[in-house]
Write a protein that holds these residues in place. Structure first.
Motif, PDB file in Angstrom:
ATOM      1  N   VAL A 103      21.766 -60.156  19.644  1.00  0.00           N
ATOM      2  CA  VAL A 103      23.044 -60.243  18.990  1.00  0.00           C
ATOM      3  C   VAL A 103      23.378 -61.834  18.739  1.00  0.00           C
ATOM      4  O   VAL A 103      23.416 -62.607  19.703  1.00  0.00           O
ATOM      5  CB  VAL A 103      24.106 -59.398  19.756  1.00  0.00           C
ATOM      6  N   LEU A 104      23.478 -62.027  17.633  1.00  0.00           N
ATOM      7  CA  LEU A 104      24.155 -63.503  17.299  1.00  0.00           C
ATOM      8  C   LEU A 104      25.387 -63.523  16.694  1.00  0.00           C
ATOM      9  O   LEU A 104      25.982 -64.406  16.657  1.00  0.00           O
ATOM     10  CB  LEU A 104      22.982 -64.195  16.292  1.00  0.00           C
ATOM     11  N   GLY A 105      25.608 -62.274  16.069  1.00  0.00           N
ATOM     12  CA  GLY A 105      27.064 -62.404  15.388  1.00  0.00           C
ATOM     13  C   GLY A 105      28.216 -61.547  16.563  1.00  0.00           C
ATOM     14  O   GLY A 105      28.131 -61.524  17.609  1.00  0.00           O
ATOM     15  N   GLN A 106      28.956 -60.851  15.814  1.00  0.00           N
ATOM     16  CA  GLN A 106      30.172 -60.142  16.584  1.00  0.00           C
ATOM     17  C   GLN A 106      29.812 -58.362  16.491  1.00  0.00           C
ATOM     18  O   GLN A 106      29.407 -58.027  15.669  1.00  0.00           O
ATOM     19  CB  GLN A 106      31.224 -60.229  16.042  1.00  0.00           C
ATOM     20  N   VAL A 107      29.756 -57.951  18.026  1.00  0.00           N
ATOM     21  CA  VAL A 107      29.817 -56.394  18.048  1.00  0.00           C
ATOM     22  C   VAL A 107      30.781 -55.882  18.916  1.00  0.00           C
ATOM     23  O   VAL A 107      31.354 -56.450  20.062  1.00  0.00           O
ATOM     24  CB  VAL A 107      28.423 -56.024  18.652  1.00  0.00           C
ATOM     25  N   THR A 108      31.755 -55.096  18.334  1.00  0.00           N
ATOM     26  CA  THR A 108      32.859 -54.388  19.096  1.00  0.00           C
ATOM     27  C   THR A 108      32.997 -52.728  18.837  1.00  0.00           C
ATOM     28  O   THR A 108      32.669 -52.443  17.653  1.00  0.00           O
ATOM     29  CB  THR A 108      34.314 -55.227  18.516  1.00  0.00           C
ATOM     30  N   GLY A 109      33.018 -52.171  20.045  1.00  0.00           N
ATOM     31  CA  GLY A 109      33.506 -50.790  19.860  1.00  0.00           C
ATOM     32  C   GLY A 109      32.234 -50.038  19.344  1.00  0.00           C
ATOM     33  O   GLY A 109      32.440 -49.029  18.442  1.00  0.00           O
ATOM     34  N   SER A 110      31.147 -50.450  19.511  1.00  0.00           N
ATOM     35  CA  SER A 110      29.845 -50.020  19.011  1.00  0.00           C
ATOM     36  C   SER A 110      28.759 -49.642  20.074  1.00  0.00           C
ATOM     37  O   SER A 110      28.829 -50.128  21.152  1.00  0.00           O
ATOM     38  CB  SER A 110      29.404 -50.947  17.796  1.00  0.00           C
ATOM     39  N   VAL A 121      29.742 -55.972  13.333  1.00  0.00           N
ATOM     40  CA  VAL A 121      29.639 -54.518  13.716  1.00  0.00           C
ATOM     41  C   VAL A 121      30.935 -54.164  14.228  1.00  0.00           C
ATOM     42  O   VAL A 121      30.804 -54.440  15.333  1.00  0.00           O
ATOM     43  CB  VAL A 121      28.153 -54.347  14.161  1.00  0.00           C
ATOM     44  N   LYS A 122      31.565 -53.196  13.905  1.00  0.00           N
ATOM     45  CA  LYS A 122      32.889 -52.593  14.486  1.00  0.00           C
ATOM     46  C   LYS A 122      32.726 -51.020  14.209  1.00  0.00           C
ATOM     47  O   LYS A 122      32.476 -50.613  13.374  1.00  0.00           O
ATOM     48  CB  LYS A 122      33.954 -52.929  13.744  1.00  0.00           C
ATOM     49  N   ASP A 123      32.915 -50.363  15.620  1.00  0.00           N
ATOM     50  CA  ASP A 123      33.171 -49.091  15.510  1.00  0.00           C
ATOM     51  C   ASP A 123      32.122 -48.199  14.755  1.00  0.00           C
ATOM     52  O   ASP A 123      32.059 -47.259  14.153  1.00  0.00           O
ATOM     53  CB  ASP A 123      34.592 -48.483  14.708  1.00  0.00           C
ATOM     54  N   SER A 124      30.862 -48.885  15.188  1.00  0.00           N
ATOM     55  CA  SER A 124      29.612 -48.048  14.532  1.00  0.00           C
ATOM     56  C   SER A 124      28.513 -47.809  15.660  1.00  0.00           C
ATOM     57  O   SER A 124      28.578 -48.239  16.669  1.00  0.00           O
ATOM     58  CB  SER A 124      28.945 -49.100  13.418  1.00  0.00           C
ATOM     59  N   ILE A 125      27.617 -46.755  15.078  1.00  0.00           N
ATOM     60  CA  ILE A 125      26.444 -46.551  15.907  1.00  0.00           C
ATOM     61  C   ILE A 125      25.289 -46.887  15.152  1.00  0.00           C
ATOM     62  O   ILE A 125      24.860 -46.620  14.034  1.00  0.00           O
ATOM     63  CB  ILE A 125      26.346 -44.894  16.015  1.00  0.00           C
ATOM     64  N   ILE A 126      24.463 -47.803  15.720  1.00  0.00           N
ATOM     65  CA  ILE A 126      23.267 -48.336  14.900  1.00  0.00           C
ATOM     66  C   ILE A 126      21.936 -47.988  16.124  1.00  0.00           C
ATOM     67  O   ILE A 126      22.034 -48.304  16.909  1.00  0.00           O
ATOM     68  CB  ILE A 126      23.303 -50.175  15.064  1.00  0.00           C
ATOM     69  N   LEU A 127      21.195 -47.213  15.455  1.00  0.00           N
ATOM     70  CA  LEU A 127      20.028 -46.824  16.027  1.00  0.00           C
ATOM     71  C   LEU A 127      18.870 -47.614  16.012  1.00  0.00           C
ATOM     72  O   LEU A 127      18.791 -48.821  15.811  1.00  0.00           O
ATOM     73  CB  LEU A 127      19.926 -45.524  15.468  1.00  0.00           C
ATOM     74  N   GLU A 128      17.627 -47.317  16.474  1.00  0.00           N
ATOM     75  CA  GLU A 128      16.524 -48.020  17.240  1.00  0.00           C
ATOM     76  C   GLU A 128      16.257 -49.063  16.091  1.00  0.00           C
ATOM     77  O   GLU A 128      15.778 -48.573  14.912  1.00  0.00           O
ATOM     78  CB  GLU A 128      15.672 -47.286  17.690  1.00  0.00           C
ATOM     79  N   ASN A 129      16.053 -50.288  16.379  1.00  0.00           N
ATOM     80  CA  ASN A 129      14.965 -51.095  15.453  1.00  0.00           C
ATOM     81  C   ASN A 129      15.631 -51.367  14.056  1.00  0.00           C
ATOM     82  O   ASN A 129      14.825 -51.739  13.190  1.00  0.00           O
ATOM     83  CB  ASN A 129      13.613 -50.503  15.356  1.00  0.00           C
ATOM     84  N   CYS A 130      17.063 -51.410  14.152  1.00  0.00           N
ATOM     85  CA  CYS A 130      17.725 -51.799  12.864  1.00  0.00           C
ATOM     86  C   CYS A 130      17.957 -53.466  12.581  1.00  0.00           C
ATOM     87  O   CYS A 130      18.121 -53.993  13.721  1.00  0.00           O
ATOM     88  CB  CYS A 130      18.732 -50.900  12.671  1.00  0.00           C
ATOM     89  N   TYR A 131      17.979 -53.787  11.611  1.00  0.00           N
ATOM     90  CA  TYR A 131      18.216 -55.229  11.208  1.00  0.00           C
ATOM     91  C   TYR A 131      19.529 -55.530  10.515  1.00  0.00           C
ATOM     92  O   TYR A 131      19.541 -54.901   9.470  1.00  0.00           O
ATOM     93  CB  TYR A 131      17.069 -55.908  10.575  1.00  0.00           C
ATOM     94  N   ILE A 132      20.521 -56.009  11.076  1.00  0.00           N
ATOM     95  CA  ILE A 132      21.572 -56.144  10.362  1.00  0.00           C
ATOM     96  C   ILE A 132      21.616 -57.738  10.011  1.00  0.00           C
ATOM     97  O   ILE A 132      21.749 -58.784  10.940  1.00  0.00           O
ATOM     98  CB  ILE A 132      22.908 -55.896  11.368  1.00  0.00           C
ATOM     99  N   GLY A 133      21.743 -58.070   8.676  1.00  0.00           N
ATOM    100  CA  GLY A 133      21.585 -59.360   8.089  1.00  0.00           C
ATOM    101  C   GLY A 133      22.856 -60.278   8.007  1.00  0.00           C
ATOM    102  O   GLY A 133      23.832 -59.990   8.808  1.00  0.00           O
ATOM    103  N   LYS A 134      22.556 -61.423   7.940  1.00  0.00           N
ATOM    104  CA  LYS A 134      23.690 -62.520   8.280  1.00  0.00           C
ATOM    105  C   LYS A 134      25.015 -62.437   7.270  1.00  0.00           C
ATOM    106  O   LYS A 134      24.538 -61.940   6.120  1.00  0.00           O
ATOM    107  CB  LYS A 134      23.194 -63.773   7.816  1.00  0.00           C
ATOM    108  N   ASN A 135      26.068 -62.482   8.043  1.00  0.00           N
ATOM    109  CA  ASN A 135      27.354 -62.185   7.317  1.00  0.00           C
ATOM    110  C   ASN A 135      27.477 -60.798   6.801  1.00  0.00           C
ATOM    111  O   ASN A 135      28.393 -60.348   6.147  1.00  0.00           O
ATOM    112  CB  ASN A 135      27.547 -63.073   6.085  1.00  0.00           C
TER     113      ASN A 135
END
Length: 428
Positions: free
Chosen positions: A298-305, A319-333
């Motif tokens: 995690v380099l960004g922000q993760v809340t309630g997830s 990433v806010k109030d979300s469910i992110i499953l295995e091996n996903c990539y969330i890009g910059k910004n």
């Protein structure tokens, strides 16, 4: 007592999350799968012989269960056995109902010569000591015991309900009544005396091709004046059969005092988890009220997830109030709010998902499934850089910028494409 765990359900109300996965095999709470909960309950209760009945999309579920090592069910005698529909005589037959599935595996049960058979669903989130339910069954001199949960009166018409006497003996069933007499819901957890169950299955199979416990077997036994009792259960239990209930049950885990506690030393939940590297949070990262699984970066922000194993959240991403499953990539910004992102997805730089406004418009293809403002991204999907995606949207597959007119997917819209790993037939 041996257990028979019904894990063949499609779970169609989970939409793309069950496009290539049986509902009990869907990831939950970061590193777990839904079926881990009843399997863990079995071994924590001293039930060490479990038959798992699979049917719909069984491959991943079978691979997850393996020989039962994580649950201490890799045993020479008993242990866990995966039971799929199989050919008998000149033709094979699918499981056509919950009771029919048990009927087709009578020979499996008979080899253990049990006194009692515990029948479970594979798609609920809860902790229960089945040995206490068995004690209640014996003390009541019951033929059948059904786990029962008091639900809110306004929710009662959604359930199969039981009416009981003062000693908890059941005298009437009501299946989703508009004006219920009680709020005591059938949890789909049963203990049968094996001689009673075998006889009932054999007789009912001659009458109903789609023999079902709730519709056929239990009402028949009640009419025959068998001793049927309701076992009260007062702890956390969730049927995560809809997008909203699945999202809510995950979010329940991250509350300061969680309604369902995964961190207790007793009654642990076990799973087949790969060894992952440690969690890493960057110098500018912010994490609040979140579950991060092994291998997350995690380099960004993760809340309630809730983040599954191996998820990467790049710098500037939120990433806010979300469910992110295995091996996903969330890009910059990138920005995600009230999303469920299935395994191995890529969200491009600057993409905005679920927080673009546009109102809570139900999904145009499946309005009964996607209608609570949650956007769902199916497994192995790709979201190009800079796309804006609204609420109640569904994306499945490797999408391109041209799939988004004006770089926008409005609320309630869907994009269904093929993925490199699966056929999307009926995925939405």
């Amino acid at each position: 007592m041996i257990a028979m765990l019904l894990a063949g359900g499609q779970g169609s109300r989970l939409g793309v999350l069950t496009a290539t996965e049986a509902k009990p095999g869907v990831s939950f709470g970061g590193k777990y799968r839904i079926i881990d909960f009843p399997l863990s309950n079995c071994i924590n209760s001293g039930v060490d012989t479990v038959g798992v009945l699979t049917q719909y999309q069984p491959l991943k579920l079978n691979q997850h269960i393996g020989i039962g090592v994580p649950w201490d069910l890799d045993r020479r005698s008993g242990g866990v056995t995966v039971l799929s529909p199989h050919q008998k005589g000149e033709k094979g037959a699918w499981y056509t109902g919950t009771a029919n599935a048990i009927y087709q595996n009578i020979e499996f049960i008979e080899q253990f010569n049990p006194e009692y058979v515990l029948v479970l669903g594979g798609d609920h989130i809860y902790k229960m000591d089945y040995s206490k339910m068995l004690d209640f069954h014996k003390e009541s001199k019951a033929d059948v015991t059904i786990a029962a949960l008091e639900v809110a009166w306004e929710e009662a018409p959604r359930f199969g309900l039981m009416n009981i006497k003062d000693d908890s003996r059941i005298y009437e069933f009501e299946e989703k009544p508009p004006n219920p007499k009680s709020n005591l819901a059938n949890m789909g957890i049963y203990i049968f005396n094996w001689d009673i169950l075998r006889d009932a299955l054999e007789r009912d199979n001659k009458v109903h091709d789609n023999s079902d416990f709730g519709m056929h077997v239990l009402p028949m036994l009640l009419d025959e004046k068998k001793r049927m009792f309701a076992y009260p259960f007062n702890s956390y239990w969730r049927d995560v059969g809809t997008i909203e209930s699945y999202w809510e049950a995950n979010i329940d885990l991250i509350k300061t005092v969680p309604a369902f506690n995964l961190y207790e030393e007793f009654d642990k939940i076990y799973t087949d988890a790969d060894h992952q590297p440690p969690i890493y949070t960057g110098p500018n990262a912010m994490v609040q009220g979140a579950i991060l699984s092994e291998g997350c970066e995690v380099l960004g922000q993760v809340t309630g997830s809730v983040l599954g194993p191996g998820v990467i959240v790049e710098e500037g991403a939120i990433v806010k109030d979300s469910i992110i499953l295995e091996n996903c990539y969330i890009g910059k910004n990138a920005q995600l709010e009230r999303c469920i992102v299935d395994l191995s997805c890529t969200v491009g730089d600057g993409a905005i998902i679920g927080c673009t406004g546009g109102g809570n418009i139900p999904n145009e293809l499946k309005p009964k499934i996607y209608n609570t403002g949650i956007t769902v991204i199916g497994e192995y999907s790709t979201i190009p850089d800079g796309m804006r995606i609204g609420q109640n949207c569904v994306i499945y597959g490797e999408t391109q910028p041209g799939d988004y007119p004006g770089n926008l997917l409005a609320s309630g819209k869907s994009i269904i494409r093929e993925t490199r790993n699966s056929d999307t037939g009926g995925a939405a």
